[in-house]
Design an enzyme around this catalytic site. Structure first.
Site, PDB file in Angstrom:
ATOM      1  N   GLY A 126       0.825  -1.208   0.000  1.00  0.00           N
ATOM      2  CA  GLY A 126       0.000   0.000   0.000  1.00  0.00           C
ATOM      3  C   GLY A 126       0.855   1.252   0.000  1.00  0.00           C
ATOM      4  CD  GLU A 244       9.452  -2.411  -6.203  1.00  0.00           C
ATOM      5  OE1 GLU A 244       9.425  -1.467  -5.394  1.00  0.00           O
ATOM      6  OE2 GLU A 244       8.604  -2.593  -7.075  1.00  0.00           O
TER       7      GLU A 244
END
Lengths: 398, 385
Positions: A126, A244
């Site tokens: 989120g 990431e």
């Protein structure tokens, strides 16, 4: 400097290959990663790897990492690409997992890391909001302390595969009066079954349902779900993005994609000859492959310097930019290669047991949707323009 | 897999960088380049003393036991300083032919003098109508008794005005572009029948047109086997190509760095132009091109001793990327320097010129793309699903 594999590495490759060949589920072979697979399909390989102790190779060994060298990790990703395995999703393994073991409390680690390792818990991210994309720090979702709970209100968007998620990690504003937008943000975990969380699908241009809107209305989350310190969430968020990015290059997968493109171009016919014999087309494949080689060796150099003790730094932005450009070009050329049969639109797949009469060659079915879908790669994870801003600031010092 | 430099390589790099910083700053380079001779034989002697000329040769051949990686380190430093001295023609090309195919007597005669810095070579392979095809030769060498008689015209022989010896490719049999029938010779430049036209190049070096008119050479001028030299030439040219890639990566790094620094100093509209995002992103793209050039140069250097097909693919891939990256970095460096980038006074334009000329050395982007795709255009079977 040398490119040789040691006898131990050659042995490692054999071991890994044999393991994948013996254990990769038969019903997943030839399926490949797709956003519309069932939850069970997507988790199957993750769960097998969890039992083997190979689901989180990059983690520190004390948290279940394998302690593999960069070369071993390279071999691991090559061998998985060779079989087109459906790899563990990044949300737990490469995103929230490293944040939890780096910044979380002992209780939090004990509670959440096992489920990430064994693939029993599905996580979603989120971060983005309708008004906070590249300018992530302008996010407006709030978390207000109320006794032993935070009460979260707001709207997140682009929540990838949240339709399957058991848990989510959310960036929320805990201090609306902080001096800078980056201050006053906290990193909070939430059980997706908590009342007040509503996930609504967003249909994308490829026709798929991969991303969602996530609405949070008076969502009460225990304070122990706060990661690290209150108002320090931006630091954790940036740490996560660097992690990431480092896996985002996707070299082994793209190499496999080029092989498939060569097969398609060998089958398709132009002027009575295989398309691969066409000077214009083979030049495009050649350029793609050369650029991919440049990316591969840039990644290997980055991994080597990480092994020398440096964590993923701003150089990982190069891997993100170039890796995604190549993934996009690969799908673009694949769509070009299939010609007319890029047009028909299918949802559902003959290989899933539908009785639809096949139209065009199998390799053409997903060419256009995949091309459309992959436009996301230069937008997500910090758009490629944002990556250039990061390099500008962190490396060029401008 | 290992991407670390050895202690020796690091030492070579450090001592060479120091020497170039002290004695090869841009103004000195400009003066030397504009002088009558166009180079500094005494600098060449210093290179010899530092061990640079011995670095890539085996100890058996009188070298320091290194190889292509050592040349890569040296050429990167040379690229940073725009060194004009003929390391590639003498060490990589002549040295390469001798190393791979020289007889013990030829090595004794030439390698010792090369390593000692006493003998400088040029590589006469290109021809006016041959473009980048190493087999497209009109120069002939006809058997004459024990020796040969050479006739022909070699084009843009880099460093020839400084050389005492030439390596010459010529056809001993067959027709133009035949793969068979090509041979390589060592020829003294003052041999009877050789005339040269010497000239400067646009990037500050020297070159010659070399004309051979009934030039007699003895039998032992031949390196390797008569008529079978093409694979040997291809190998040496691949090694030279990778060396010039290393030079380009050095030059690209400096051109990029200069541009970033300039953008911090130069003010327009009341701010440093480096604050403009439209320029920032272009400088990031330059940075990425430079990084990828480093990656490709390492990759190709490390694959030089693999099988022929792997080597050719690796070298061509590297030269394609570096040709493209070098052009991009050079053009952007000039553009971001604005009008100053156009001046002869600033160093950046000279880096641009060198990067531009590197593209056409040993084959440009199109040539290497063609060679690469020719090796990869075979139809493949669809994998069984």
């Amino acid at each position: 400097m040398n490119l040789e594999f040691t006898p131990e590495e050659i042995e490692f490759r054999k071991e890994v290959r044999a393991f994948i060949e013996e254990n990769y589920p038969q019903h997943l072979r030839g399926v490949g990663a797709r956003e519309d697979l069932s939850k069970e399909y997507m988790l199957a390989w993750h769960q097998i790897l969890g039992k083997k102790g190979w689901s989180v190779p990059a983690w520190p060994e004390k948290y279940g990492g394998t302690g593999w060298t960069p070369t071993q990790k390279y071999i691991w990703s090559e061998e998985n690409a060779r079989m087109d395995t459906i790899m563990p999703l990044p949300f737990g393994v490469s995103m929230v997992g490293p944040v939890i073991y780096t910044f979380g409390s002992e209780e939090m680690k004990a509670k959440h890391l096992p489920g990430i390792r064994d693939g029993s818990v599905w996580w979603c991210q989120g971060y983005s909001e309708p008004g906070a994309g590249s300018d992530l720090a302008s996010l407006k979702t709030t978390a207000v302390r109320d006794g032993d709970h935070y009460v979260i209100n707001g709207q997140k968007t682009w929540t990838t595969l949240a339709q399957h998620a058991d848990w989510g990690f959310f960036l929320c504003r805990t201090d609306p009066n902080a001096a800078k937008p980056q201050e006053g943000i906290s990193f909070i975990l939430a059980d997706m079954n908590t009342p007040g969380i509503e996930v609504k699908p967003i249909k994308t241009i490829d026709g798929g349902h991969e991303v969602n809107e996530t609405w949070l209305t008076d969502v009460r989350v225990p304070v122990e779900n706060l990661v690290g310190k209150e108002n320090e969430g931006w630091t954790y968020a940036k740490f996560l993005l660097a992690h990431e990015r480092s896996g985002i290059a996707g070299v082994a997968r793209s190499k496999r994609g080029v092989e498939k493109l060569r097969q398609i171009a060998s089958t398709e016919v132009l002027d009575g000859k295989p398309l691969i014999k066409d000077d214009d087309f083979i030049r495009k494949i050649g350029q793609l492959e050369i650029d991919l080689t440049a990316l591969e060796f840039t990644e290997l150099r980055t991994l080597a310097s990480e092994a020398a003790g440096k964590g993923p730094g701003p150089e990982s932005s190069i891997l993100k930019v170039k890796g995604t450009e190549i993934q996009q070009r690969l799908t673009e050329l694949t769509l070009e290669a299939v010609g007319h049969y890029g047009h028909p639109y299918f949802r559902g797949f003959p290989e899933d047991g539908s009785n639809e009469f096949p139209i065009g060659p199998d390799y053409a079915h997903q060419a256009a949707p995949t091309y459309f879908n992959m436009r996301k790669t230069s937008i997500y994870g910090g758009s490629n323009e944002i990556q250039r801003n990061i390099i500008t600031k962190m490396i060029l010092g401008l | 897999m290992d991407f670390n430099f050895s202690e020796e390589q690091t030492m070579i790099r450090d001592s060479l960088a120091r020497l170039l910083r002290d004695q090869y700053e841009f103004e000195t380079r400009r003066k030397v380049s504009e002088s009558e001779s166009g180079w500094r034989p005494e600098m060449w002697q210093q290179f010899a003393e530092l061990g640079l000329l011995a670095a890539p040769f085996s100890e058996e051949d009188g070298g320091l036991g290194g190889g292509a990686l050592d040349s890569m380190v040296i050429m990167e430093e040379f690229g940073k300083a725009l060194v004009v001295e003929p390391y590639i023609p003498t060490i990589v090309c002549a040295g390469g032919f001798l190393k791979h195919a020289g007889s013990p007597a030829q090595k004794e005669e030439h390698l010792t003098a090369i390593i000692g810095g006493e003998r400088v070579f040029a590589f006469a392979y290109a021809e006016p109508r041959g473009r980048y095809d190493l087999a497209d030769l009109e120069t002939t060498a006809k058997k004459d008794g024990d020796g040969y008689v050479i006739n022909g015209h070699k084009a843009v022989v880099i460093g020839a005005p400084w050389a005492s010896h030439l390596i010459v490719t010529a056809r001993t049999s067959g027709d133009r572009r035949d793969k068979d029938g090509i041979s390589v010779f060592i020829v003294e430049k003052d041999a009877k029948g050789i005339t040269t036209r010497d000239y400067p190049t646009v990037d500050g070096r020297r070159a010659s047109e070399v004309y051979f008119e009934n030039v007699s050479v003895p039998a032992d001028a031949l390196i390797g086997e008569e008529g079978k030299a093409l694979p040997l030439i291809e190998r040496v040219v691949d090694e030279a190509t990778v060396a010039v890639c290393a030079e380009a990566m050095g030059a690209m790094g400096v051109a990029h760095q200069m541009t970033v620094e300039y953008s911090k100093q130069r003010k327009q509209f009341g701010v440093a132009i480096g604050k403009f995002q439209v320029l920032q992103h272009r400088m990031v793209d330059m940075f990425m091109e430079h990084e990828q050039s480093i990656s490709m140069t390492y990759m190709a250097t490390l694959k030089l001793d693999e099988d022929e097909e792997t080597r050719k693919k690796a070298v061509s891939a590297a030269k394609v990327r570096i040709g493209q990256g070098g052009r991009f970095v050079g053009q952007e460096a000039v553009q971001i320097h604005g009008g100053m980038g156009m001046t002869d006074e600033l160093a950046v334009g000279h880096y641009f010129k060198r990067l531009t000329m590197i593209d056409s050395e040993f084959g440009n982007v199109d040539h290497h793309m063609r060679r690469y795709t020719a090796l990869t255009a075979e139809p493949v079977k669809m994998a069984a699903e």
